[in-house]
Design an enzyme around this catalytic site. Structure first.
Site, PDB file in Angstrom:
ATOM      1  CG  ASP A   1      -6.078  -6.921  -5.738  1.00 27.96           C
ATOM      2  OD1 ASP A   1      -6.764  -7.836  -5.299  1.00 27.96           O
ATOM      3  OD2 ASP A   1      -5.229  -6.311  -5.042  1.00 27.96           O
TER       4      ASP A   1
ATOM      5  CG  HIS B   1      -1.881  -1.116   1.326  1.00 26.76           C
ATOM      6  ND1 HIS B   1      -1.808  -2.093   2.279  1.00 26.76           N
ATOM      7  CD2 HIS B   1      -2.972  -1.410   0.573  1.00 26.76           C
ATOM      8  CE1 HIS B   1      -2.819  -2.941   2.131  1.00 26.76           C
ATOM      9  NE2 HIS B   1      -3.534  -2.566   1.100  1.00 26.76           N
TER      10      HIS B   1
ATOM     11  CB  SER C   1      -4.585  -6.981   4.282  1.00 26.43           C
ATOM     12  OG  SER C   1      -4.289  -5.760   3.662  1.00 26.43           O
TER      13      SER C   1
HETATM   14  P1  AMP Z   1      -6.540  -3.870  -0.506  1.00 26.37           P
HETATM   15  O1  AMP Z   1      -6.395  -3.069   0.752  1.00 26.37           O
HETATM   16  O2  AMP Z   1      -6.062  -5.273  -0.381  1.00 26.37           O
HETATM   17  O3  AMP Z   1      -7.921  -3.749  -1.112  1.00 26.37           O
HETATM   18  O4  AMP Z   1      -5.565  -3.213  -1.563  1.00 26.37           O
HETATM   19  C1  AMP Z   1      -5.604  -1.847  -1.845  1.00 26.37           C
HETATM   20  C2  AMP Z   1      -4.730  -1.591  -3.045  1.00 26.37           C
HETATM   21  O5  AMP Z   1      -3.400  -1.993  -2.768  1.00 26.37           O
HETATM   22  C3  AMP Z   1      -5.184  -2.380  -4.282  1.00 26.37           C
HETATM   23  O6  AMP Z   1      -5.064  -1.565  -5.431  1.00 26.37           O
HETATM   24  C4  AMP Z   1      -4.199  -3.528  -4.303  1.00 26.37           C
HETATM   25  O7  AMP Z   1      -3.984  -4.065  -5.604  1.00 26.37           O
HETATM   26  C5  AMP Z   1      -2.942  -2.867  -3.782  1.00 26.37           C
HETATM   27  N1  AMP Z   1      -2.032  -3.877  -3.233  1.00 26.37           N
HETATM   28  C6  AMP Z   1      -2.340  -4.887  -2.386  1.00 26.37           C
HETATM   29  N2  AMP Z   1      -1.248  -5.655  -2.168  1.00 26.37           N
HETATM   30  C7  AMP Z   1      -0.249  -5.134  -2.897  1.00 26.37           C
HETATM   31  C8  AMP Z   1       1.118  -5.480  -3.116  1.00 26.37           C
HETATM   32  N3  AMP Z   1       1.673  -6.547  -2.544  1.00 26.37           N
HETATM   33  N4  AMP Z   1       1.870  -4.696  -3.947  1.00 26.37           N
HETATM   34  C9  AMP Z   1       1.305  -3.616  -4.546  1.00 26.37           C
HETATM   35  N5  AMP Z   1       0.026  -3.236  -4.389  1.00 26.37           N
HETATM   36  C10 AMP Z   1      -0.743  -3.976  -3.596  1.00 26.37           C
END
Ligand code: AMP
Length: 281
Positions: free
Chosen positions: A150, A37, A186
């Protein structure tokens, strides 16, 4: 960092930012923040004047109520991490603030939302487009930043932006990994030490696919990858696909962009990962 929990307060602040001709970058998240993030925030800071990170565990994108209930929520640590990253604004509304009734609407973006993740998590992308549309309407960001982690989500949101002619630029940021290759997520905090060890088969298999990629042997590569992951104890494979990077249908030899995508359960934790294999000009 300014923290807003209501749409009204956020909008009031954004009016001032716009009056001062600041460009606005949005990083939507569900919290339990990690360095993946933070990398999105850093990328946003390189492109925009004022950065908003939203934290909202969006109930409508969870098809399993138990999964929603156990989704990690670590708001105090998240605030610290955002402050360290010099994020300008955190928007962390509660559910009532984002959904003020029994909303049944969804966007039909033409089928992409029913493949891969959509097949295993029915309704997931209807929830994703709902909340991202709401955030875009509220914030009206110049640019919004999403992770390649994602990959399908990025395509779904791109399609929504295209179909509705939304005035926002989308940026896809690379996947941040732990030193041993595990994609940051997460959900990783739910992994037991054993699960975590077994989960490495996902990134290892994707590495192997990348090293051996041959557009003429997609079926053979896919079969091998399924065997590699299927033979790992404690891992239950949901899908492994070598897909066309634009349609997510199975890749063909002359696909311009090819992506390998995987979803599997390590113990009770569902993980996804992917690698972009080729990008022809
Ligand atoms: P989330 O909180 O899991 O919904 O993710 C929020 C954003 O962070 C989304 O655009 C995800 O694709 C991105 N994200 C989650 N994990 C990663 C990672 N390991 N590397 C880069 N971006 C990420």
């Amino acid at each position: 960092m300014k923290i807003f929990t209501t749409r009204e307060a956020l909008q009031k602040h954004l009016q001032q930012a716009r009056a001062a001709h600041k460009t606005i970058g949005l990083v939507p998240t569900m919290g339990a923040l990690h360095q993946g993030h933070v990398s999105l925030i850093k990328q946003a800071q390189a492109c925009n004047d004022e950065i908003i990170c939203s934290i909202f565990v969006n109930p409508t994108q969870f098809n399993d109520p138990k999964d929603l209930e156990k989704y990690p929520r670590t708001i105090e640590a998240d605030i610290q991490m955002l402050e360290q990253a010099n994020c300008d604004i955190l928007f962390s509304p509660d559910e009532k603030e984002m959904y003020d009734g029994n909303e049944q609407w969804h966007l039909d973006i033409g089928g992409l939302e029913n493949l891969l993740e959509g097949k295993f998590r029915p309704g997931h992308y209807q929830g994703v487009t709902q909340i991202v549309y709401k955030l875009f309407s509220l914030v009206k960001p110049d640019t919004a930043f999403f992770g390649q982690k994602d990959y399908q989500q990025f395509l779904v949101i791109s399609k929504m932006v295209e179909l509705l002619s939304l005035p926002v630029k989308l940026v896809m940021c690379p996947i941040k990994r732990e030193p041993d290759g595990l994609a940051m997520s997460s959900r990783n905090i739910h992994l037991t030490p054993d699960d975590r060890q077994h989960a490495l088969t996902l990134s290892k298999t994707l590495d192997w696919i990348e090293g051996n990629f041959d557009a003429g042997n997609i079926t053979g590569l896919k079969r091998n990858a399924e065997l590699m992951i299927g033979n790992e104890p404690g891992i239950e494979l949901e899908y492994f696909e070598i897909a066309d990077g634009d349609t997510l249908l199975p890749a063909v030899e002359d696909s311009k962009k090819v992506v390998a995508l995987v979803a599997a359960r390590a113990g009770k934790t569902r993980l996804i990962d992917n690698v972009i294999l080729s990008l022809k000009p």
